[in-house]
Design an enzyme around this catalytic site. Structure first.
Site, mmCIF file in Angstrom:
data_model
loop_
_atom_site.group_PDB
_atom_site.id
_atom_site.type_symbol
_atom_site.label_atom_id
_atom_site.label_comp_id
_atom_site.label_asym_id
_atom_site.label_seq_id
_atom_site.Cartn_x
_atom_site.Cartn_y
_atom_site.Cartn_z
ATOM 1 N N SER A 182 0.799 -1.222 0.000
ATOM 2 C CA SER A 182 0.000 0.000 0.000
ATOM 3 C C SER A 182 0.831 1.271 0.000
ATOM 4 C CB SER A 182 -0.950 -0.005 1.198
ATOM 5 O OG SER A 182 -0.247 -0.186 2.408
ATOM 6 N N HIS A 210 -5.362 -3.160 -2.654
ATOM 7 C CA HIS A 210 -5.073 -2.167 -3.694
ATOM 8 C C HIS A 210 -5.001 -2.763 -5.097
ATOM 9 C CE1 HIS A 210 -4.257 1.109 -0.870
ATOM 10 N NE2 HIS A 210 -3.793 0.158 -0.089
ATOM 11 N N LYS A 242 -11.681 0.864 -1.770
ATOM 12 C CA LYS A 242 -10.646 1.401 -2.651
ATOM 13 C C LYS A 242 -11.197 1.418 -4.078
ATOM 14 C CE LYS A 242 -7.466 0.842 0.954
ATOM 15 N NZ LYS A 242 -6.903 -0.103 1.894
#
Ligand SMILES: *Cc1c(COP(=O)(O)O)cnc(C)c1O
Length: 397
Positions: A182, A210, A242
């Site tokens: 990340s 992610h 996300k």
């Protein structure tokens, strides 16, 4: 009571070392441009990689479902908080990730804690990359399993650590890694991790917060189910806040894994289910993720544009092929000063300092999204060139 008097000193010390954190108050939705303190800034610090967080179709699905299902779920999933929409989203996520089943959690933080505490106990071993997300590290520690840290992406060290667990140790072995790291933006060495896990009879847990929606064929993330099924990556965690633009997380895997979590994961059992309307909004964003591949393609072009422009301006990039493009400056104060300069030029970027990253590796964390325009990226690059960063050292892993 006097012992709590040191709280003030702690805060003073944080401020003195450039480690004090301040929240910025947003005056509007996420997007390529964001309202901060009455100003419009180009937003280079969200994880809304596909620009779905404020997509009218996703927000519309949320509103429509709130009209039908109300605002809150009302209870834990095991009592009366589990709805048809939750079930529909779990089914869709299981299909998307190529797993038997998926289970929704209120957040990725909770999902990681719940998994590790359900699977591991004091007789077990957990092996984690040093740069794993805090929720994996904390979850491993709280599970009371024996904790082994390996240097970032260092599969040789991981092999050595596994080899050192005595052969007569009957405990479980779990290897846990971020899929996309990340704060560095690089990818885990998945093929090697899967090979090592198989060789040592360990399970592999990948947290691809992610990568989901961004990476790999169909945006399925770092774990391509046609290569790494649930026999290779037994525990797959993804977050919804996300690239999917909503909120919450899921764990995907075998029927038995998901049932164990339903029975044992304290973060699942003792926590109110996410609102059904959030599940409905996530179904809408999953549909867009799959039906609008242009978002991923545009994002990839933005990443290439940023990297080429940064190279042309002599900026010290990390080897990241993802929308996470950090610029390591080292010193927290330098990062704050750089962040302020960029803000004066109209760009908001993440200023990431210890303990989120190891000491000496404070950085600007720049994230790109499909919502950006190429001109915004060029303006950011020009502003970054003004900082004139010295080439940073590789992150000590
Ligand atoms: C953001 C993140 C989480 C936490 O997910 P939330 O839903 O925000 O709690 C977990 N793991 C990784 C790798 C993350 O980046």
């Amino acid at each position: 009571m006097a012992a709590f008097g040191s709280i003030g000193r702690t805060l003073t010390r944080l401020a003195r070392r450039g480690l004090y954190r301040r929240r910025r108050v947003m005056g509007g939705p996420q997007g390529a441009v964001i309202q901060v303190d009455g100003r419009s800034l180009d937003n280079f610090c969200s994880n809304d990689y596909l620009g779905l967080a404020s997509d009218p179709r996703v927000a519309g699905a949320l509103a429509e479902a709130a009209g039908r299902w109300g605002a809150g779920s009302g209870a834990s999933p095991l009592v009366s908080g589990y709805s048809q929409v939750h079930r529909e989203l779990e089914t869709a996520l299981a299909r998307f990730t190529g797993r038997d089943r998926a289970l929704l959690f209120g957040s990725g933080y909770a999902a990681n804690q719940g998994v590790l505490q359900s699977l591991l106990g004091p007789r077990d071993h957990v092996f984690q990359d040093r740069l794993n997300h805090a929720s994996l590290l904390d979850g491993g520690w709280l599970s009371r399993a024996q904790f082994h840290w390996f240097a970032h992406a260092d599969t040789d060290e991981l092999r050595q650590q596994l080899a050192q667990v005595p052969g007569d140790d009957r405990g479980r072995r779990l290897i846990a890694s971020d899929g996309t790291f990340s704060m560095d933006g690089d990818l885990c060495p998945l093929d090697e991790l899967a090979g090592i896990a198989e060789q040592h009879g360990a399970w592999l847990m990948i947290d691809d917060a992610h990568g989901i929606g961004v990476h790999g064929p169909g945006g399925r993330g770092v774990v391509d189910p046609s290569v790494h099924g649930q026999q290779q990556v037994q525990v797959l965690v993804g977050t919804l806040g996300k690239a999917l633009g909503t909120s919450g997380a899921f764990v995907a895997g075998s029927e038995a894994l998901v049932e164990l979590l339903v029975q044992r994961a304290r973060h699942y059992i003792y926590s109110t289910a996410p609102p059904p309307a959030i599940a409905a909004a996530t179904l809408a964003s999953l549909f867009l993720l799959e039906s609008e591949p242009w978002r991923r393609e545009r994002l990839a072009r933005h990443v290439a544009r940023f990297r080429a422009g940064a190279r042309g301006r002599g900026l010290p990039l990390l080897p990241s092929s993802t929308p996470i493009q950090p610029l390591v400056l080292g010193d927290p104060e330098a990062v704050l000063a750089a962040g302020a300069l960029l803000e004066a030029r109209g760009c908001l970027v993440g200023t990431i300092r210890p303990p989120t990253v190891p000491p000496g590796t404070a950085r600007l964390r720049i994230t790109l999204t499909a919502a950006h325009e190429p001109e915004q990226i060029d303006r950011l690059l020009d502003a970054l060139a003004e900082i004139n960063p010295v080439p940073a050292q590789a992150c000590p892993a």
